[in-house]
Design an enzyme around this catalytic site. Structure first.
Site, short mmCIF file in Angstrom:
data_model
loop_
_atom_site.label_atom_id
_atom_site.label_comp_id
_atom_site.label_asym_id
_atom_site.label_seq_id
_atom_site.Cartn_x
_atom_site.Cartn_y
_atom_site.Cartn_z
N HIS A 98 -70.38 10.32 -11.48
CA HIS A 98 -70.84 9.41 -10.45
C HIS A 98 -72.30 9.03 -10.62
CE1 HIS A 98 -73.35 12.32 -8.30
NE2 HIS A 98 -72.41 13.21 -8.56
N ARG A 147 -69.28 9.87 -3.21
CA ARG A 147 -70.08 9.37 -4.33
C ARG A 147 -69.22 9.12 -5.56
NH1 ARG A 147 -71.49 14.73 -3.27
NH2 ARG A 147 -71.63 16.21 -5.01
N GLU A 201 -67.47 18.53 -7.19
CA GLU A 201 -68.57 19.27 -7.79
C GLU A 201 -68.44 20.74 -7.43
OE1 GLU A 201 -70.60 20.17 -9.95
OE2 GLU A 201 -72.06 18.53 -9.81
N HIS A 271 -67.75 14.65 -11.19
CA HIS A 271 -69.09 15.21 -11.07
C HIS A 271 -69.51 15.94 -12.33
CE1 HIS A 271 -68.75 14.44 -6.69
NE2 HIS A 271 -67.47 14.68 -6.95
#
Length: 347
Positions: A98, A147, A201, A271
């Site tokens: 991202h 995100r 993440e 991520h």
């Protein structure tokens, strides 16, 4: 180590919202209880023998798995005919970290806290989309965090096929029912986006929301470096990279690899740590190599999946770069069809 560092040099060569349901929230609170199907890593790990064992299973799953209800008329896996009846299936796999988030810009530990992109992050996502605008995409996987989903959506807006990415809401039967699409024509011009918290993440525990510099001053640079860069040492009440890899790779094997084996072209927007874990699996990196792997935000990485193997192709330069499409005959044919269609529209 050269293998591990190759991703870091790729960028220099070329230049969610799932609804906030209780189900996902509960899953995020207990990320370490997910079954991992025996996925285990040690410092000398090579995935070669394991991949050979898994591929026969993946092919079996793929042969029984119904195709996604969204048709892709120009996908090379469906529209390019071959003389021989059983050509090996090949597919494109695109990985995108991202773009910059608001907490990246503030130098805060983000982890599984759900914050959006900055203006710079939006620009990075758009640039990533331009680089892959001629590469076929049949299905998109993202984390459950905004995100990553923003990055996927902004990237696909740049695609020449102009298909609409639609997030699938599978968190409840009501969500599935209410988000159904009843037009087959509309489905054919859409791309399903599948959010999965397993691609999130890594969870930074009690560090989330803390300033990185201030944390280093409080606990010592060496301690913070171990939390951030070691393979098996988690931050307080958080995940190590090893723990993140267990859930991310298990999800990749069970849900994404069968799609590739069936000839579907896949994009993953996720991520730094979840993608490092997947790249560790794809490139057969050791845990010592993966801790040195750095991924740039908004730089897509392309792999070709064929005969159970992943071939790394680096980062596409842009929509006018023809070289990337020569990696396989089917990608080249797909590019040619896009160009022919554009000529018809413009004439």
């Amino acid at each position: 180590m050269a293998t591990a560092m190759s991703h870091q040099s790729i960028g220099s060569l070329v230049s969610h919202r799932s609804s906030s349901s209780s189900t996902i929230s509960e899953s995020l609170r207990e990320p370490l209880k997910v079954a991992t199907k025996g996925f285990k890593i040690d410092s000398s790990l090579s995935y070669t023998s394991r991949r050979k064992r898994n591929f026969s299973k993946i092919e079996a799953i793929a042969s029984k798995t119904p195709s996604v209800s969204y048709n892709t008329p120009l996908s090379p896996s469906k529209n390019i005919t071959h003389n021989s009846p059983k050509k090996p299936k090949e597919a494109a796999l695109i990985l995108i970290r991202h773009g910059e988030s608001l907490w990246n810009a503030k130098n805060l530990f983000t982890g599984c806290v759900d914050v959006p992109l900055t203006e710079k992050g939006v620009e990075e996502a758009i640039e990533a989309g331009k680089r892959i605008s001629n590469i076929p995409v049949d299905v998109i996987f993202t984390s459950s965090l905004i995100r990553a989903q923003m990055t996927a959506m902004l990237a696909m807006i740049q695609h020449r096929r102009k298909k609409v990415p639609i997030i699938l809401h599978n968190e409840s039967e009501q969500a599935k029912t209410w988000s159904q699409v009843f037009s087959e024509e509309t489905k054919s011009q859409s791309i399903p986006v599948i959010p999965a918290w397993q691609l999130n993440e890594r969870m930074y525990g009690e560090l989330q929301g803390l300033n990185k510099q201030e944390t280093a001053e409080r606990y010592g640079k060496q301690q913070v470096h171990e939390w951030r860069r070691s393979y098996d040492i988690p931050p307080p009440k958080g995940e190590s990279l090893e723990m993140c890899a267990e859930r991310a790779v298990a999800y990749f094997e069970e849900n994404i690899e069968p799609k590739l084996a069936a000839g579907k072209n896949v994009m993953i927007a996720a991520h730094g740590n979840s993608l490092r874990s997947i790249i560790m699996y794809l490139d057969k990196l050791t845990c010592q190599e993966v801790i040195s792997l750095e991924l740039s935000t908004g730089i897509p990485l392309l792999y070709i999946f064929k005969e159970g193997k992943f071939m790394k192709r680096g980062s596409p330069v842009g929509p006018t770069e023809a070289g990337v499409y020569a990696y396989t005959k089917r990608l080249a044919q797909y590019r040619q069809k896009l160009d022919e269609n554009s000529e018809v529209i413009c004439s």
